[in-house]
Design a protein around this motif. Structure first.
Motif, PDB file in Angstrom:
ATOM      1  N   GLU A 162      -8.949  -7.193  -2.399  1.00  0.00           N
ATOM      2  CA  GLU A 162      -9.722  -5.947  -2.367  1.00  0.00           C
ATOM      3  C   GLU A 162     -10.824  -5.973  -1.309  1.00  0.00           C
ATOM      4  N   ASN A 217      -9.021  -5.367   1.838  1.00  0.00           N
ATOM      5  CA  ASN A 217      -8.560  -3.979   1.933  1.00  0.00           C
ATOM      6  C   ASN A 217      -9.678  -3.015   2.306  1.00  0.00           C
ATOM      7  N   SER A 218     -10.856  -3.236   1.764  1.00  0.00           N
ATOM      8  CA  SER A 218     -11.898  -2.262   2.066  1.00  0.00           C
ATOM      9  C   SER A 218     -12.344  -2.424   3.527  1.00  0.00           C
ATOM     10  N   LYS A 222      -9.605  -0.717   5.666  1.00  0.00           N
ATOM     11  CA  LYS A 222      -9.698   0.743   5.734  1.00  0.00           C
ATOM     12  C   LYS A 222     -10.721   1.159   6.797  1.00  0.00           C
ATOM     13  N   TYR A 253      -3.674   4.664   6.802  1.00  0.00           N
ATOM     14  CA  TYR A 253      -3.955   3.550   5.905  1.00  0.00           C
ATOM     15  C   TYR A 253      -3.249   3.781   4.568  1.00  0.00           C
ATOM     16  N   ASN A 285      -2.736   2.636   0.805  1.00  0.00           N
ATOM     17  CA  ASN A 285      -3.302   1.849  -0.291  1.00  0.00           C
ATOM     18  C   ASN A 285      -2.177   1.465  -1.274  1.00  0.00           C
ATOM     19  N   SER A 309      -3.231   0.150  -4.646  1.00  0.00           N
ATOM     20  CA  SER A 309      -3.460   1.125  -5.707  1.00  0.00           C
ATOM     21  C   SER A 309      -2.140   1.535  -6.369  1.00  0.00           C
TER      22      SER A 309
HETATM   23  C1  LIG Z   1      -7.370   1.815  -3.204  1.00  0.00           C
HETATM   24  O1  LIG Z   1      -7.177   2.490  -4.419  1.00  0.00           O
HETATM   25  C2  LIG Z   1      -7.907   1.935  -5.510  1.00  0.00           C
HETATM   26  C3  LIG Z   1      -7.455   2.593  -6.787  1.00  0.00           C
HETATM   27  O2  LIG Z   1      -7.290   3.959  -6.611  1.00  0.00           O
HETATM   28  C4  LIG Z   1      -9.400   2.128  -5.255  1.00  0.00           C
HETATM   29  O3  LIG Z   1     -10.158   1.569  -6.311  1.00  0.00           O
HETATM   30  C5  LIG Z   1      -9.744   1.408  -3.966  1.00  0.00           C
HETATM   31  O4  LIG Z   1     -11.098   1.648  -3.638  1.00  0.00           O
HETATM   32  C6  LIG Z   1      -8.850   1.870  -2.817  1.00  0.00           C
HETATM   33  N1  LIG Z   1      -9.114   0.976  -1.731  1.00  0.00           N
HETATM   34  C7  LIG Z   1      -9.338   1.383  -0.508  1.00  0.00           C
HETATM   35  C8  LIG Z   1      -9.805   0.375   0.451  1.00  0.00           C
HETATM   36  O5  LIG Z   1      -9.169   2.532  -0.181  1.00  0.00           O
END
Ligand SMILES: *[C@@H]1O[C@H](CO)[C@@H](O)[C@H](O)[C@H]1NC(C)=O
Ligand SMILES: *[C@@H]1O[C@H](CO)[C@@H](O)[C@H](O)[C@H]1NC(C)=O
Length: 371
Positions: free
Chosen positions: A256, A259-260, A263, A280, A282, A285
């Motif tokens: 995570e 991933n953030s 993005k 991007y 997800n 998710s």
């Molecule tokens: C991806 O999706 C999850 C669940 O909806 C969310 O919590 C998360 O912030 C998202 N991550 C990004 C980097 O967009």
């Protein structure tokens, strides 16, 4: 290998028709090529040609792959997400793996698959298991394909194909965690000197360089797939020390964090590289939701591998010919310790194609194809 590929492509039309019916969204043919980068989640057979332990060219891999139920080097029981997306955006043929000797000349005008099981963003990722194509190498290979296309159709047509009519997708990063930073015991010393933040930062800065290289090699429509909930794959569940949840939390947290940052990177590149459309996805998710609400999606098992030999979750040993295979693959989220079943891949692909901005941002693949 050749003949399998050829047979597969003959039957692809039939498969596409079935898919269109099942998705019911009546897509028009809008893309002419797909260039696939990534790891075993989307490998289409490159590792068949490499000296590595990470292979999928033996049964029971491909056991549900129409029409011959044969292994092709895909690390699942059927099609990968990339296969399904290609069919849905209108490609008529199976995209050949780069290392297949037939992937040259006119055969590459519909795209090439550079993905390789065990491959990562960092050059040292997965070395322990043998050879693989990391993202640097995959893009080197693509630059050769690009020259090949220019020689075949000329510069103007080649640039039109690459910039306007092609989808570039990158699905990578899981192995940098699983086969580098989180290897049981072996990675403990590394984790003591490289903080999670530093490690994630090194992955992102490598990713930035590689995505820029792709852009400078005429990629414009670029799908970047994030890292899934790797702590919940059967292999990682075996390592979970937590009693409250059966997933390996450290792995999910790392993913995570990555991933953030990813993005942000995608948004940064979209605004700085003229004419680019970075999307991007997800997938984390999407897959987390499937695992959480698996019954709602028609699955019966979301924590254990269908192809299993040892371990509470069948996650200790890779899928092999002697393994026990579940009788109904459509009831399992995971095919083996690492990879989703084709049924899960279809659900994921559907979200990438038609999903909203919660799962794919700033547009979905159907919109990207027409952009
Ligand atoms: C991806 O999706 C999850 C669940 O909806 C969310 O919590 C998360 O912030 C998202 N991550 C990004 C980097 O967009
Ligand atoms: C794909 O190629 C065909 C034939 O060359 C062409 O007519 C069509 O416009 C191309 N598709 C796109 C999206 O440009």
């Amino acid at each position: 290998m050749y003949s399998v590929m050829r047979m597969l492509s003959k039957f692809l039309v039939t498969i596409s028709v079935c898919l269109l019916m099942s998705f019911g969204s009546g897509s028009s043919s809008t893309l002419n090529a797909s260039f696939i980068f990534g790891d075993s989640l989307v490998d289409g057979g490159n590792n068949d040609y490499l000296l590595t332990l990470s292979k999928a060219n033996y049964p029971p891999f491909g056991i549900d792959l129409s029409p011959h139920r044969q292994p092709t080097g895909r690390f699942t029981n059927g099609r990968t997400i990339a296969d399904i997306l290609g069919q849905e955006v209108g490609l008529k043929n199976w995209v050949p793996p780069y290392l297949d000797p037939s992937a040259t000349g006119p055969a590459v005008l519909q795209g090439v698959n550079y993905a390789s099981g065990g491959g990562g963003l960092l050059k040292k990722t997965g070395k322990f298991f043998g050879a693989s194509l990391n993202l640097y190498t995959q893009i080197d290979c693509y630059s050769k394909t690009r020259q090949d296309i220019i020689s075949t159709v000329g510069r103007t047509a080649a640039l039109r194909l690459l910039r306007k009519e092609a989808l570039f997708s990158v699905t990578i990063g899981s192995n940098d965690f699983i086969n580098n930073y989180l290897i049981p015991i072996l990675s403990v010393p590394r984790r003591a000197v490289i903080s999670p933040e530093m490690f994630v930062e090194s992955l992102i800065s490598s990713y930035r360089q590689q995505l820029k290289r792709l852009y400078y090699l005429d990629a414009r429509k670029i799908l970047v797939v994030n890292v899934g909930p790797i702590g919940c794959i059967p292999y990682m569940r075996e390592q979970s020390l937590s009693s409250s949840t059966k997933c390996f939390d450290l792995a999910n947290q790392l993913a995570e964090n990555f991933n953030s940052r990813l993005k942000d990177l995608v948004q940064e590149l979209s605004s700085s590289l003229d004419g680019s459309i970075f999307v991007y996805a997800n997938v984390s998710s999407i897959v987390s939701d499937i695992i959480r609400n698996y019954r709602h999606y028609g699955f019966e098992v979301a924590d254990s591998a269908c192809c299993r030999t040892a371990g509470r979750y069948g996650g200790l040993i890779p899928c092999c010919p002697k393994a026990k295979i579940c009788s109904d693959r459509t009831k399992y989220v995971f095919w083996d310790p690492y990879h989703p079943t084709e049924t899960a891949n279809i659900l994921i692909a559907k979200q990438l194609l038609d999903g909203n901005s919660n799962v794919i941002f700033p547009m979905n693949i159907r919109q990207l194809a027409q952009a």
